[in-house]
Design a protein around this motif. Structure first.
Motif, PDB file in Angstrom:
ATOM      1  N   UNK A  32       0.400 -11.221   1.817  1.00 53.10           N
ATOM      2  CA  UNK A  32      -0.743 -12.134   1.807  1.00 53.10           C
ATOM      3  C   UNK A  32      -1.800 -11.765   2.827  1.00 53.10           C
ATOM      4  N   UNK A  33      -1.381 -11.159   3.942  1.00 53.09           N
ATOM      5  CA  UNK A  33      -2.323 -10.710   4.969  1.00 53.09           C
ATOM      6  C   UNK A  33      -2.829  -9.301   4.656  1.00 53.09           C
ATOM      7  N   UNK A  34      -1.936  -8.500   4.087  1.00 55.41           N
ATOM      8  CA  UNK A  34      -2.260  -7.117   3.749  1.00 55.41           C
ATOM      9  C   UNK A  34      -3.457  -7.033   2.803  1.00 55.41           C
ATOM     10  N   UNK A  35      -3.442  -7.856   1.766  1.00 54.47           N
ATOM     11  CA  UNK A  35      -4.462  -7.754   0.711  1.00 54.47           C
ATOM     12  C   UNK A  35      -5.893  -7.900   1.238  1.00 54.47           C
ATOM     13  N   UNK A  36      -6.201  -8.901   2.088  1.00 57.08           N
ATOM     14  CA  UNK A  36      -7.566  -8.983   2.636  1.00 57.08           C
ATOM     15  C   UNK A  36      -7.926  -7.766   3.489  1.00 57.08           C
ATOM     16  N   UNK A  37      -6.958  -7.219   4.214  1.00 55.96           N
ATOM     17  CA  UNK A  37      -7.238  -6.031   5.026  1.00 55.96           C
ATOM     18  C   UNK A  37      -7.593  -4.837   4.142  1.00 55.96           C
ATOM     19  N   UNK A  38      -6.837  -4.670   3.073  1.00 56.92           N
ATOM     20  CA  UNK A  38      -7.102  -3.555   2.132  1.00 56.92           C
ATOM     21  C   UNK A  38      -8.460  -3.739   1.466  1.00 56.92           C
ATOM     22  N   UNK A  39      -8.734  -4.973   1.049  1.00 64.06           N
ATOM     23  CA  UNK A  39     -10.003  -5.263   0.377  1.00 64.06           C
ATOM     24  C   UNK A  39     -11.181  -5.016   1.314  1.00 64.06           C
ATOM     25  N   UNK A  40     -11.020  -5.314   2.582  1.00 61.01           N
ATOM     26  CA  UNK A  40     -12.099  -5.111   3.548  1.00 61.01           C
ATOM     27  C   UNK A  40     -12.448  -3.628   3.662  1.00 61.01           C
ATOM     28  N   UNK A  41     -11.439  -2.763   3.606  1.00 61.87           N
ATOM     29  CA  UNK A  41     -11.708  -1.317   3.654  1.00 61.87           C
ATOM     30  C   UNK A  41     -12.404  -0.859   2.379  1.00 61.87           C
ATOM     31  N   UNK A  42     -11.968  -1.380   1.242  1.00 61.34           N
ATOM     32  CA  UNK A  42     -12.636  -1.022  -0.015  1.00 61.34           C
ATOM     33  C   UNK A  42     -14.119  -1.380   0.031  1.00 61.34           C
ATOM     34  N   UNK A  43     -14.430  -2.527   0.613  1.00 62.78           N
ATOM     35  CA  UNK A  43     -15.805  -3.024   0.607  1.00 62.78           C
ATOM     36  C   UNK A  43     -16.666  -2.448   1.724  1.00 62.78           C
ATOM     37  N   UNK A  44     -16.036  -1.809   2.699  1.00 59.61           N
ATOM     38  CA  UNK A  44     -16.819  -1.221   3.796  1.00 59.61           C
ATOM     39  C   UNK A  44     -17.662  -0.061   3.258  1.00 59.61           C
ATOM     40  N   UNK A  84      -0.047   1.787   7.190  1.00 60.25           N
ATOM     41  CA  UNK A  84       0.707   2.122   8.402  1.00 60.25           C
ATOM     42  C   UNK A  84       0.829   0.928   9.337  1.00 60.25           C
ATOM     43  N   UNK A  85      -0.171   0.068   9.369  1.00 59.06           N
ATOM     44  CA  UNK A  85      -0.157  -1.100  10.243  1.00 59.06           C
ATOM     45  C   UNK A  85       1.010  -2.035   9.916  1.00 59.06           C
ATOM     46  N   UNK A  86       1.322  -2.155   8.630  1.00 57.52           N
ATOM     47  CA  UNK A  86       2.360  -3.093   8.200  1.00 57.52           C
ATOM     48  C   UNK A  86       3.745  -2.448   8.106  1.00 57.52           C
ATOM     49  N   UNK A  87       3.813  -1.127   8.175  1.00 57.06           N
ATOM     50  CA  UNK A  87       5.071  -0.369   8.137  1.00 57.06           C
ATOM     51  C   UNK A  87       6.010  -0.888   7.030  1.00 57.06           C
ATOM     52  N   UNK A  88       5.596  -0.803   5.774  1.00 57.85           N
ATOM     53  CA  UNK A  88       6.473  -1.264   4.698  1.00 57.85           C
ATOM     54  C   UNK A  88       7.621  -0.289   4.464  1.00 57.85           C
ATOM     55  N   UNK A 216      -2.218  11.586   6.366  1.00 52.39           N
ATOM     56  CA  UNK A 216      -2.054  10.370   5.576  1.00 52.39           C
ATOM     57  C   UNK A 216      -0.597  10.215   5.139  1.00 52.39           C
ATOM     58  N   UNK A 217      -0.004  11.295   4.655  1.00 52.83           N
ATOM     59  CA  UNK A 217       1.378  11.219   4.179  1.00 52.83           C
ATOM     60  C   UNK A 217       2.327  10.831   5.301  1.00 52.83           C
ATOM     61  N   UNK A 218       2.129  11.365   6.472  1.00 48.26           N
ATOM     62  CA  UNK A 218       2.984  11.021   7.610  1.00 48.26           C
ATOM     63  C   UNK A 218       2.861   9.540   7.950  1.00 48.26           C
ATOM     64  N   UNK A 219       1.667   8.999   7.797  1.00 46.23           N
ATOM     65  CA  UNK A 219       1.442   7.593   8.113  1.00 46.23           C
ATOM     66  C   UNK A 219       2.161   6.658   7.143  1.00 46.23           C
ATOM     67  N   UNK A 220       2.074   6.972   5.848  1.00 49.40           N
ATOM     68  CA  UNK A 220       2.544   6.012   4.842  1.00 49.40           C
ATOM     69  C   UNK A 220       3.996   6.239   4.417  1.00 49.40           C
ATOM     70  N   UNK A 221       4.661   7.214   5.016  1.00 50.78           N
ATOM     71  CA  UNK A 221       6.038   7.494   4.604  1.00 50.78           C
ATOM     72  C   UNK A 221       7.011   7.410   5.777  1.00 50.78           C
ATOM     73  N   UNK A 222       6.676   6.631   6.784  1.00 52.55           N
ATOM     74  CA  UNK A 222       7.502   6.597   7.988  1.00 52.55           C
ATOM     75  C   UNK A 222       8.874   5.975   7.748  1.00 52.55           C
ATOM     76  N   UNK A 223       8.950   4.987   6.865  1.00 52.69           N
ATOM     77  CA  UNK A 223      10.224   4.338   6.541  1.00 52.69           C
ATOM     78  C   UNK A 223      10.439   4.526   5.040  1.00 52.69           C
ATOM     79  N   UNK A 224      11.039   5.670   4.690  1.00 53.88           N
ATOM     80  CA  UNK A 224      11.087   6.044   3.283  1.00 53.88           C
ATOM     81  C   UNK A 224      12.517   6.337   2.823  1.00 53.88           C
ATOM     82  N   UNK A 225      12.832   5.836   1.620  1.00 54.32           N
ATOM     83  CA  UNK A 225      14.076   6.161   0.943  1.00 54.32           C
ATOM     84  C   UNK A 225      13.712   6.711  -0.431  1.00 54.32           C
ATOM     85  N   UNK A 226      14.233   7.874  -0.743  1.00 50.07           N
ATOM     86  CA  UNK A 226      13.859   8.492  -2.011  1.00 50.07           C
ATOM     87  C   UNK A 226      15.079   9.079  -2.695  1.00 50.07           C
ATOM     88  N   UNK A 227      15.015   9.201  -4.002  1.00 45.60           N
ATOM     89  CA  UNK A 227      16.103   9.802  -4.767  1.00 45.60           C
ATOM     90  C   UNK A 227      15.524  10.674  -5.872  1.00 45.60           C
TER      91      UNK A 227
END
Length: 249
Positions: A32-44, A84-88, A216-227
């Motif tokens: 719920x907090x993530x979405x406004x942050x993402x939208x703000x970057x899109x609109x910048x 990266x801020x939310x570390x999903x 970018x990849x290093x930022x968004x894949x810090x906690x990753x499980x893959x198969x």
């Protein structure tokens, strides 16, 4: 705390070398907090309507068409900073198209199940069940998929197959809701999932390219499980789900 995984795919064309299904998992409150942050970057400035990985470098159409190369890079990096801020938790499954084609040639698939997405879908859910067993913070995840190509009509059937074959122990690790579907042009978390799946595929194929993509990849894949689904995995899944009649070549 309710957990939601937003899931998208990359490389869905049979002409692609690899098909990836990837998702990002966070508590509902965080999304719920993530979405406004993402939208703000899109609109910048310079504003874009939405993010779609396959359209980043399209100079004729799409949201990035009028952006210069530095502007495209800056926009992607700013969006990746939001992730990266939310570390999903990042989860993904992938299969080589050639592997799936070989599998398809050696089995008798029911027409509505003759799709690598079917196997990636089950593998991803199974992966989350295993994670939930190992770490309680990842337990009971509900899924939201991109509805492109009306995939939702098929997934409803596929999920019914899964539930019929799942043990009670497996079911208790699933979220309380059936898989849902959304429009990635409107749902910010699905755009983030698209970014993850897009970069996951590029990373495995060794085509990240410019160092900015590596960052970018290093930022968004810090906690990753893959198969990875190989031929044997596909056959076993088919047998377990009773989805096909297997004729080994």
């Amino acid at each position: 705390m309710a957990l939601f995984a937003f899931v998208d795919d990359s490389g869905s064309s049979p002409s692609d070398p690899m098909y990836v299904l990837g998702g990002l998992v966070l508590p509902s409150e965080a999304w719920g907090i993530f979405s406004p942050d993402w939208r703000a970057v899109l609109r910048s400035d310079p504003a874009i309507e939405y993010f779609k990985g396959s359209e980043v470098w399209d100079r004729k159409k799409g949201p990035f068409a009028k952006l210069t190369t530095p502007q495209r890079t800056a926009k992607i990096e700013a969006l990746s900073d939001v992730i990266a801020t939310y570390v999903p938790l990042a989860v993904s499954c992938r299969v080589d198209w050639e592997t799936f084609k070989s599998f398809r040639e050696s089995v008798s698939l029911e027409p509505e199940l003759d799709d690598p997405y079917f196997f990636l879908f089950f593998a991803l859910i199974g992966q989350m069940i295993l994670l939930g067993r190992e770490e309680s913070r990842f337990d009971k995840v509900s899924f939201i998929f991109d509805n492109q190509n009306e995939i939702g009509k098929h997934v409803s059937l596929w999920y019914n197959i899964f539930l019929k074959r799942a043990t009670q122990d497996m079911k208790q690790h699933l979220g309380g809701r059936r898989p849902r579907f959304g429009d990635e042009k409107k749902l910010m978390p699905l755009q983030a999932a698209d970014m993850f799946a897009w970069y996951q595929r590029r990373s495995v194929l060794g085509s990240l390219g410019h160092e900015s993509h590596v960052r970018v990849w290093k930022l968004i894949s810090r906690l990753q499980y893959t198969s990875v689904l190989d031929y044997k995995h596909l056959v076993k899944m088919a047998d377990d789900l009773s989805a096909v009649s297997v004729y080994h070549s």
